[in-house]
Design an enzyme around this catalytic site. Structure first.
Site, PDB file in Angstrom:
ATOM      1  N   CYS A   4      -0.454   4.132   2.086  1.00 16.06           N
ATOM      2  CA  CYS A   4      -0.311   3.927   3.530  1.00 16.06           C
ATOM      3  C   CYS A   4       1.109   4.229   3.993  1.00 16.06           C
ATOM      4  O   CYS A   4       1.316   4.812   5.057  1.00 16.06           O
ATOM      5  CB  CYS A   4      -0.637   2.474   3.898  1.00 16.06           C
ATOM      6  SG  CYS A   4      -2.240   1.883   3.337  1.00 16.06           S
ATOM      7  N   ASP A   5       2.081   3.809   3.201  1.00 14.07           N
ATOM      8  CA  ASP A   5       3.467   3.791   3.679  1.00 14.07           C
ATOM      9  C   ASP A   5       4.449   4.640   2.883  1.00 14.07           C
ATOM     10  O   ASP A   5       5.621   4.750   3.273  1.00 14.07           O
ATOM     11  CB  ASP A   5       3.972   2.342   3.691  1.00 14.07           C
ATOM     12  CG  ASP A   5       3.118   1.450   4.577  1.00 14.07           C
ATOM     13  OD1 ASP A   5       2.677   1.926   5.636  1.00 14.07           O
ATOM     14  OD2 ASP A   5       2.877   0.289   4.206  1.00 14.07           O
ATOM     15  N   CYS A  60       0.830  -1.206   0.000  1.00 14.97           N
ATOM     16  CA  CYS A  60       0.000   0.000   0.000  1.00 14.97           C
ATOM     17  C   CYS A  60       0.865   1.257   0.000  1.00 14.97           C
ATOM     18  O   CYS A  60       1.363   1.683   1.050  1.00 14.97           O
ATOM     19  CB  CYS A  60      -0.929  -0.005   1.216  1.00 14.97           C
ATOM     20  SG  CYS A  60      -1.945   1.480   1.350  1.00 14.97           S
TER      21      CYS A  60
END
Length: 322
Positions: free
Chosen positions: A139-140, A136
């Site tokens: 997300c990261d 992701c």
């Protein structure tokens, strides 16, 4: 204390299919219950710019899903933050067991559980998950400002993630097994013009390398798919973007599936192999996998549920009269 809830229609999942089904089922006065699942909002919550949602030239994925949730709730859909861990389909009403301890009984069920990211299955990939290996980018990606990172894959997901990661990384290497991407042409054009992205054709990742104390990625080893030659690529982050698999754990042993686990529906319908259970979105769509097609199927499922329940009531009424 354990609670039992009954509904005419239980919607399992909260992506575009689930929320759209919630809107239409609510408008049909079916008083649906929607159980959000482990990832409220579905895959779009891990997407940034969405440019192909009609009516929005550009919208953030999480914002779009919040709007859908609010719309369903405003129409009267009851939205519950729970996870269905088991679904009994032997008889109607169907029985769904929630992780919270709540039991849900339902005259009909709309499965909208979507899909989840695929992994390569490497031992070192598993070792560094959450410590430099991710599926992701939204997300990261923030954690890799000024770093060199790698994206694995060649479809829309891989290209979108590579483009997004250029907002943070100093360099993005896209590793693909072939020399041709399977993404939309507009995305490929953007990728090829981006000076931060370097495609590496005819290669596959075979190992993630890094440190143990502390746990962290330092690079990957890739193999040339034609010559077998191993090359090391230094990097601090690895994003695996090789597609998705349907989240069919609740029904894989009871419903007919195909194409690697996607739920089979009847032609021009969302009806599954069990009467009263309908499937919409990425759990059944192995071909298009778009937010708009998922939403369309959510609408279709709710309309079919309404028809199914009406016909069932007529049948019950006739049987009672006899």
């Amino acid at each position: 204390m354990a609670e039992t809830r009954h509904t005419k229609v239980l919607i399992i999942g909260s992506g575009p299919a689930g929320y759209t089904a919630g809107v239409y089922a609510s408008r049909a006065m079916l008083e649906p219950i929607l159980v959000q699942g482990i990832e409220p909002g579905g895959q779009l919550t891990t997407t940034t710019e969405v440019e192909n949602w009609p009516g929005d030239t550009e919208v953030q994925g999480p914002d779009l899903m919040i709007r859908m949730q609010d719309h369903a709730k405003a129409m009267g859909c009851e939205i519950i933050g729970d996870i269905i861990t088991k679904l009994d389909t032997d008889a109607r009403p169907f029985v769904a067991h929630g992780d919270s301890g709540t039991t849900y009984t339902a005259d009909t069920v709309i499965l909208a559980t979507g899909a989840r990211a695929k992994w390569l299955g490497l031992e070192t990939e598993e070792k560094f998950k959450g410590f430099g290996v991710s599926a992701c980018a939204t997300c990261d990606g923030f954690f890799y400002r000024g770093q060199e990172i790698v994206v694995i894959g060649g479809g829309n997901t891989a290209v979108e993630e590579a483009l997004f990661l250029t907002n943070f990384a100093s360099k993005v290497t896209l590793v693909h097994r072939r020399d041709e991407l399977r993404a939309e042409k507009i995305l490929i054009d953007r990728l090829m013009k981006n000076p931060k992205i370097e495609p590496l054709w005819f290669h596959e990742m075979v190992e993630v390398t890094g440190t143990d104390m502390p746990l962290g990625v330092e690079g990957i080893n890739v193999k040339h798919t034609k010559t077998g030659k191993i090359t090391h690529i230094p990097c601090k982050g690895v994003f695996v973007a090789i597609g998705h698999a349907p989240s069919n754990e609740l029904v894989k042993d009871v419903l007919e599936t195909h194409m690697g686990g996607y739920v089979v529906t009847k032609p021009d319908s969302t009806a599954t192999s069990i009467p009263g259970i309908f499937a919409a979105g990425d759990i059944t769509d192995w071909q298009y996998r778009q937010a708009i097609t998922s939403a369309g199927m959510g609408c279709q499922a709710a309309l079919e549920v309404e028809r199914f329940l009406a016909e069932s009531e007529e049948t019950d009424a006739v049987a009672a009269a006899e």
